[in-house]
Motif scaffolding. Structure first.
Motif, short mmCIF file in Angstrom:
data_model
loop_
_atom_site.label_atom_id
_atom_site.label_comp_id
_atom_site.label_asym_id
_atom_site.label_seq_id
_atom_site.Cartn_x
_atom_site.Cartn_y
_atom_site.Cartn_z
N MET A 145 0.82 -1.21 0.00
CA MET A 145 0.00 0.00 0.00
C MET A 145 0.86 1.27 0.00
O MET A 145 0.54 2.25 -0.69
N LEU A 146 1.95 1.25 0.75
CA LEU A 146 2.84 2.42 0.78
C LEU A 146 3.50 2.65 -0.58
O LEU A 146 3.60 3.79 -1.05
N PHE A 147 3.94 1.56 -1.21
CA PHE A 147 4.57 1.71 -2.52
C PHE A 147 3.55 2.17 -3.57
O PHE A 147 3.87 2.99 -4.45
N ILE A 148 2.31 1.67 -3.49
CA ILE A 148 1.27 2.13 -4.42
C ILE A 148 1.01 3.62 -4.22
O ILE A 148 0.89 4.39 -5.19
N SER A 149 0.92 4.05 -2.96
CA SER A 149 0.72 5.47 -2.65
C SER A 149 1.84 6.31 -3.23
O SER A 149 1.60 7.36 -3.86
N PHE A 150 3.07 5.84 -3.05
CA PHE A 150 4.25 6.57 -3.54
C PHE A 150 4.26 6.66 -5.06
O PHE A 150 4.41 7.74 -5.64
N PHE A 151 4.06 5.53 -5.73
CA PHE A 151 4.18 5.51 -7.19
C PHE A 151 2.97 6.14 -7.88
O PHE A 151 3.09 6.63 -9.01
N THR A 152 1.81 6.12 -7.23
CA THR A 152 0.64 6.78 -7.82
C THR A 152 0.91 8.25 -8.06
O THR A 152 0.48 8.82 -9.08
N PHE A 153 1.66 8.87 -7.16
CA PHE A 153 1.91 10.30 -7.29
C PHE A 153 2.84 10.63 -8.45
O PHE A 153 2.94 11.79 -8.86
N LEU A 154 3.50 9.63 -9.02
CA LEU A 154 4.33 9.88 -10.19
C LEU A 154 3.49 10.30 -11.40
O LEU A 154 4.03 10.75 -12.41
N GLY A 155 2.18 10.13 -11.29
CA GLY A 155 1.28 10.60 -12.34
C GLY A 155 0.97 12.09 -12.24
O GLY A 155 0.19 12.61 -13.05
N ALA A 156 1.59 12.80 -11.30
CA ALA A 156 1.32 14.22 -11.11
C ALA A 156 1.62 15.07 -12.34
O ALA A 156 0.82 15.95 -12.70
N PRO A 157 2.75 14.88 -13.04
CA PRO A 157 3.01 15.71 -14.24
C PRO A 157 1.89 15.63 -15.28
O PRO A 157 1.47 16.65 -15.84
N LYS A 158 1.42 14.43 -15.56
CA LYS A 158 0.31 14.26 -16.53
C LYS A 158 -0.95 14.96 -16.02
O LYS A 158 -1.68 15.60 -16.80
N ALA A 159 -1.20 14.88 -14.70
CA ALA A 159 -2.37 15.53 -14.13
C ALA A 159 -2.26 17.05 -14.24
O ALA A 159 -3.23 17.73 -14.58
N PHE A 160 -1.08 17.58 -13.96
CA PHE A 160 -0.87 19.02 -14.11
C PHE A 160 -1.10 19.46 -15.56
O PHE A 160 -1.69 20.50 -15.82
N TYR A 161 -0.60 18.66 -16.48
CA TYR A 161 -0.78 18.99 -17.91
C TYR A 161 -2.26 19.02 -18.29
O TYR A 161 -2.73 19.95 -18.94
N ASP A 162 -2.99 17.99 -17.88
CA ASP A 162 -4.42 17.91 -18.22
C ASP A 162 -5.21 19.06 -17.60
O ASP A 162 -6.15 19.58 -18.21
N ASP A 163 -4.83 19.46 -16.37
CA ASP A 163 -5.52 20.57 -15.72
C ASP A 163 -5.20 21.91 -16.39
O ASP A 163 -6.04 22.81 -16.42
N THR A 164 -3.98 22.05 -16.89
CA THR A 164 -3.53 23.33 -17.44
C THR A 164 -3.88 23.49 -18.91
O THR A 164 -4.06 24.61 -19.39
N GLU A 165 -4.00 22.38 -19.61
CA GLU A 165 -4.22 22.41 -21.06
C GLU A 165 -5.46 23.20 -21.46
O GLU A 165 -5.48 23.87 -22.50
N VAL A 166 -6.48 23.18 -20.61
CA VAL A 166 -7.75 23.81 -20.96
C VAL A 166 -7.72 25.33 -20.79
O VAL A 166 -8.67 26.01 -21.16
N LEU A 167 -6.64 25.87 -20.24
CA LEU A 167 -6.63 27.30 -19.89
C LEU A 167 -5.79 28.17 -20.82
O LEU A 167 -5.57 29.33 -20.54
N GLY A 168 -5.29 27.60 -21.90
CA GLY A 168 -4.60 28.44 -22.87
C GLY A 168 -3.09 28.30 -22.85
O GLY A 168 -2.49 27.69 -21.97
N ALA A 169 -2.46 28.94 -23.83
CA ALA A 169 -1.04 28.74 -24.10
C ALA A 169 -0.13 29.36 -23.04
O ALA A 169 0.97 28.88 -22.81
N ASN A 170 -0.57 30.43 -22.37
CA ASN A 170 0.31 31.12 -21.42
C ASN A 170 0.70 30.22 -20.25
O ASN A 170 1.88 30.00 -19.97
#
Length: 220
Positions: A145-170
């Motif tokens: 469970m600890l390793f899953i918790s740790f490695f799940t957060f490695l998806g943060a860059p993709k999540a940041f990209y998906d959240d930011t993509e909708v708000l424009g080029a700046n």
């Protein structure tokens, strides 16, 4: 003696879990320039916070739709760092997933410590292979469970990209080759890195592994 060390390590695992809950899991820092003061944005389980030049920290829950002075100040602060303050759906899912697994790991770590105490303190009748197998199984589940918790957060860059993509080029241009691309980095303008909560989770992973090894090696 080995079992006592295992119990001590299990307590350290619990301490690591508590620290993981208390500390931020991600930080983005916009470095100070001649024009703009330093801005630090931190992401916790249920909220993000922002601080300008070490002054008062503003915090806002991810699901806070109320328009109040705090939310305005926080969003204005976060916007200075060119971090998306308006769409945090995906990064909040990553944080919720990671910290949900951390909750499960914490409960299993408590169970492991209790089973270790039973092995140490119970009469001979209770010192059967069943108790030890339960303890080892609980310890393995904690590690997983600890390793899953740790490695799940490695998806943060993709999540940041998906959240930011909708708000424009700046905003997308600011993060595209930074925290939207890799989880750790540093350049002339920004520094982005997982916070103490994430590193504490990693420490808990290896401490739980050592606790399991010592319990397995004990003669109880």
């Amino acid at each position: 003696m080995k079992l006592k060390i295992g119990i001590a390590l299990s307590v350290i695992v619990l301490v690591c879990c508590v620290i993981s809950f208390a500390l931020p899991w991600y930080q983005i820092q916009k470095k100070e320039t001649k024009i703009v003061n330093e801005v630090v944005v931190q992401y916790n389980w249920k909220k993000f916070s922002c601080q300008i030049d070490g002054e008062d920290k503003h915090s806002l829950n991810y699901d806070d739709d109320d328009v109040n002075q705090n939310s305005i100040a926080t969003k204005a602060c976060v916007a200075l760092a060119l971090v998306n303050p308006f769409s945090v759906e995906n990064i909040s899912k990553i944080l919720n997933s990671s910290l949900s697994f951390l909750v499960i790991a914490s409960a299993l770590a408590i169970g492991t410590a209790l089973l270790q105490l039973i092995l140490l303190l119970s009469p001979k009748l209770c010192r059967s292979c069943i108790w030890k197998l339960l303890c080892i199984g609980c310890s393995i589940a904690t590690i997983v469970m600890l390793f899953i918790s740790f490695f799940t957060f490695l998806g943060a860059p993709k999540a940041f990209y998906d959240d930011t993509e909708v708000l424009g080029a700046n905003l997308l241009g600011a993060c595209e080759e930074r925290w939207c691309d890799k989880i750790i980095g540093d350049d002339d303008t920004f520094k982005w890195i997982p916070g103490g909560g994430w590193w504490s989770c990693l420490a808990g992973c290896f401490t739980a592994l050592c606790a399991g090894i010592f319990t397995l090696a004990s003669h109880r």
